[in-house]
Design an enzyme around this catalytic site. Structure first.
Site, short mmCIF file in Angstrom:
data_model
loop_
_atom_site.label_atom_id
_atom_site.label_comp_id
_atom_site.label_asym_id
_atom_site.label_seq_id
_atom_site.Cartn_x
_atom_site.Cartn_y
_atom_site.Cartn_z
N ARG A 10 15.33 -15.57 8.41
CA ARG A 10 14.21 -16.20 9.11
C ARG A 10 13.75 -17.41 8.31
NH1 ARG A 10 9.71 -12.16 9.13
NH2 ARG A 10 8.67 -13.63 10.51
N LYS A 82 11.57 -2.95 5.38
CA LYS A 82 10.57 -2.23 6.18
C LYS A 82 10.57 -2.70 7.64
CE LYS A 82 6.51 -5.11 5.39
NZ LYS A 82 5.07 -5.13 5.10
N ASP A 83 11.16 -3.88 7.92
CA ASP A 83 11.25 -4.37 9.30
C ASP A 83 12.46 -3.81 10.04
OD1 ASP A 83 9.02 -5.98 8.95
OD2 ASP A 83 10.19 -7.75 8.39
N ARG A 134 -0.40 1.41 10.75
CA ARG A 134 -0.45 2.26 9.55
C ARG A 134 -1.62 1.87 8.64
NH1 ARG A 134 0.90 1.02 4.63
NH2 ARG A 134 1.90 -0.90 5.32
N ARG A 135 -1.74 0.57 8.38
CA ARG A 135 -2.84 0.13 7.52
C ARG A 135 -4.19 0.36 8.18
NH1 ARG A 135 0.47 -5.24 6.13
NH2 ARG A 135 1.60 -4.52 4.30
N LYS A 136 -4.26 0.12 9.50
CA LYS A 136 -5.53 0.35 10.21
C LYS A 136 -5.99 1.80 10.04
CE LYS A 136 -4.84 -3.09 13.89
NZ LYS A 136 -4.53 -3.30 15.31
N ARG A 152 -2.16 -12.49 12.51
CA ARG A 152 -0.75 -12.82 12.51
C ARG A 152 -0.54 -14.10 11.74
NH1 ARG A 152 2.69 -11.06 16.38
NH2 ARG A 152 4.22 -12.02 15.01
N ASN A 154 2.32 -16.24 8.89
CA ASN A 154 2.97 -15.90 7.63
C ASN A 154 1.91 -15.63 6.55
OD1 ASN A 154 2.16 -18.44 6.63
ND2 ASN A 154 4.03 -19.40 7.36
N ARG A 158 -2.28 -16.30 6.58
CA ARG A 158 -3.26 -15.21 6.62
C ARG A 158 -4.29 -15.36 5.51
NH1 ARG A 158 0.12 -9.73 8.21
NH2 ARG A 158 1.91 -10.79 9.10
N CYS A 247 7.10 2.04 15.87
CA CYS A 247 5.98 1.47 15.21
C CYS A 247 4.66 1.80 15.80
CB CYS A 247 6.11 0.03 15.25
SG CYS A 247 7.00 -0.26 16.54
#
Length: 300
Positions: A10, A82-83, A134-136, A152, A154, A158, A247
């Site tokens: 990417r 992890k993606d 997951r973080r939420k 959202r 990169n 953020r 997810c």
């Protein structure tokens, strides 16, 4: 080998760091390589209003790169592990994994939002930015007064949004922040222990993918492989697979392999981002059926 290895990646700053790191490791092993930048669905600005729980783990950041591999446009791909979905498409295989950067999640807090006496020194009723279910779930478990808002873009984008005051705090993977060497002096950084705030399976690890039949590239990639890391990521990703961990499921899994050869697993799961979090801890002298035991506990 005379061939110049074409690395599919990417185009984000972090993805390019990962690809350049891979290129350097190949060079050290005696292989020439070049980067081929591929735009994925996850990079599409039309999707910036979608939260990651709608998309992550479904090949959102990997499908177009895998398609390029299958067409022969590139020879290998480098992904954030992890993606990666837990199985590769027919014709492709995960051939090697990198070292593991710090697997933890970090909470970045605006200095204007600091308040003594509050947990993490984060003021009451904060707005916290994250697009990970997951973080939420885990941040709400610790700070039920938080308002969660999707974010959202990169990693540098953020951090800019935080500094501009759109959020009181944001959550990011330590690995990306460390690899990009971002200046975080303007924010307060809370570094979570991955045994307590459980990261995504294989967080902090790069995965190298090649065509199953391409023995030349697969042999080259063995020079990059960290077998000690694959021991633990195999367990983490097996649990993800057993939980049918799309997810939509807020699932964290972290595994350590200690000097005595024992495995220790910490896992956290919620039924939804705003549902209670269940935590499981398992230790074993062997990896045999360890993932199955953890998954069984999580499902109870």
């Amino acid at each position: 080998m005379d061939q110049t290895i074409r690395i599919g990646t990417r185009g984000s700053k972090l993805a390019l760091w990962q690809a350049e790191f891979t290129r350097e490791k190949l060079r050290e092993a005696g292989y020439a390589s070049e980067l081929v930048i591929i735009k994925t669905t996850g990079d599409n600005t039309q999707h910036l209003n979608l939260s990651f729980d709608k998309i992550e783990g479904k090949g959102f950041f990997t499908k177009e790169i895998e398609d390029a591999l299958l067409r022969g446009d590139v020879d290998m791909a480098v992904h954030s592990m992890k993606d990666m979905p837990t199985s590769s498409p027919d014709g492709l295989v995960l051939t090697a994994v990198s070292y593991r950067e710090d697997p933890a999640d970090w909470l970045l807090v605006r200095k204007e939002s600091l308040e003594e006496g509050q947990r993490f020194q984060l003021k009451q009723n904060p707005i916290v930015g994250t697009s990970s279910a997951r973080r939420k779930a885990q941040i709400l478990d610790l700070r039920p007064d938080a308002t969660l808002k999707d974010i959202r873009g990169n990693v540098p984008t953020r951090v800019d949004k935080l500094l501009q005051g759109e959020f009181d705090a944001i959550m990011l993977a330590a690995a990306g922040l460390s690899r990009l060497e971002l200046d975080l002096s303007a924010v307060h950084v809370v570094k979570f222990d991955p045994r307590e705030f459980i990261p995504a399976p294989a967080q902090g690890v790069l995965a190298y993918q090649a065509c199953t039949e391409d023995k030349v590239i697969r042999k080259a990639l063995q020079h990059l492989h960290h077998s000690d890391v694959s021991l633990v990521t195999n367990i983490e990703r097996r649990i993800l697979q057993l939980m049918e961990g799309g997810c939509q499921m807020p699932l964290g899994v972290y595994c350590e392999h200690d000097a005595a050869g024992n495995y220790h697993v910490w896992a956290a799961k919620a039924d939804a981002w705003n549902a209670p979090v269940k935590k499981v801890r398992q230790s074993s002298s062997t990896s045999y059926l360890l993932a199955e035991k953890v998954a069984e506990e999580l499902k109870k």
